[in-house]
Scaffold this motif. Sequence first.
Motif, PDB file in Angstrom:
ATOM      1  N   ARG A  89       0.839  -1.191   0.000  1.00  0.00           N
ATOM      2  CA  ARG A  89       0.000   0.000   0.000  1.00  0.00           C
ATOM      3  C   ARG A  89       0.885   1.256   0.000  1.00  0.00           C
ATOM      4  N   GLN A  90       1.918   1.246   0.810  1.00  0.00           N
ATOM      5  CA  GLN A  90       2.826   2.398   0.884  1.00  0.00           C
ATOM      6  C   GLN A  90       3.561   2.608  -0.432  1.00  0.00           C
ATOM      7  N   ARG A  91       3.944   1.491  -1.063  1.00  0.00           N
ATOM      8  CA  ARG A  91       4.663   1.593  -2.329  1.00  0.00           C
ATOM      9  C   ARG A  91       3.769   2.233  -3.377  1.00  0.00           C
ATOM     10  N   LEU A  92       2.507   1.780  -3.430  1.00  0.00           N
ATOM     11  CA  LEU A  92       1.571   2.327  -4.409  1.00  0.00           C
ATOM     12  C   LEU A  92       1.296   3.799  -4.117  1.00  0.00           C
ATOM     13  N   ALA A  93       1.202   4.141  -2.833  1.00  0.00           N
ATOM     14  CA  ALA A  93       0.956   5.533  -2.459  1.00  0.00           C
ATOM     15  C   ALA A  93       2.136   6.404  -2.890  1.00  0.00           C
ATOM     16  N   LEU A 107       4.202   5.785  -5.335  1.00  0.00           N
ATOM     17  CA  LEU A 107       4.179   5.886  -6.796  1.00  0.00           C
ATOM     18  C   LEU A 107       3.124   6.890  -7.253  1.00  0.00           C
ATOM     19  N   ALA A 108       1.975   6.874  -6.587  1.00  0.00           N
ATOM     20  CA  ALA A 108       0.906   7.803  -6.947  1.00  0.00           C
ATOM     21  C   ALA A 108       1.360   9.238  -6.712  1.00  0.00           C
ATOM     22  N   ALA A 109       2.030   9.470  -5.577  1.00  0.00           N
ATOM     23  CA  ALA A 109       2.523  10.807  -5.261  1.00  0.00           C
ATOM     24  C   ALA A 109       3.558  11.240  -6.293  1.00  0.00           C
ATOM     25  N   LEU A 110       4.376  10.284  -6.692  1.00  0.00           N
ATOM     26  CA  LEU A 110       5.410  10.542  -7.686  1.00  0.00           C
ATOM     27  C   LEU A 110       4.772  10.930  -9.024  1.00  0.00           C
ATOM     28  N   ASN A 111       3.757  10.170  -9.419  1.00  0.00           N
ATOM     29  CA  ASN A 111       3.055  10.446 -10.667  1.00  0.00           C
ATOM     30  C   ASN A 111       2.448  11.837 -10.654  1.00  0.00           C
ATOM     31  N   GLU A 112       1.891  12.182  -9.503  1.00  0.00           N
ATOM     32  CA  GLU A 112       1.249  13.473  -9.372  1.00  0.00           C
ATOM     33  C   GLU A 112       2.281  14.590  -9.509  1.00  0.00           C
TER      34      GLU A 112
END
Length: 129
Positions: free
Chosen positions: A110-114, A116-121
């Motif tokens: 979950r943390q990894r995906l979060a 990555l999402a922050a990175l994408n943003e």
Amino acid sequence: MANTTDARIRARIIEYADNTPEPPVMSRAGIVTTGCPRCLRTAWRQHDAEGPVWVCASCGHVEGVIVKCPHCAVAMTPPPMGAPDRWQCPTCPRVAATGESAQDIEERERQRLAALAALNEAIALRAAE
Ligand SMILES: [Zn+2]
Ligand SMILES: [Zn+2]
């Protein structure tokens, strides 16, 4: 004006995030034990040519260490000898250390995906500038 550099940087960052053994580089204490299934005393994790094994200090019982992916319910790929205690699921990006609970593993994913999402943003914001 397509900015190919950003796409390339993005791919590199994602690859980095995926390959960086963020969590368990080492099992928490560096030493991992479990209960021996035969004599119920303490078995220690060792690493032989076949991969990680539990070796009981009392009765000598040896058993292969198995870490299962809580998501895919398959055995994870053990770390190579001498490598950090980092098991990798063959069918999804989850990683684990020996003895971790399904909850630990899911929380890390979950943390990894979060992240990555922050990175994408962040990248999207920069691209929009
Ligand atoms: Zn034993
Ligand atoms: Zn999996």
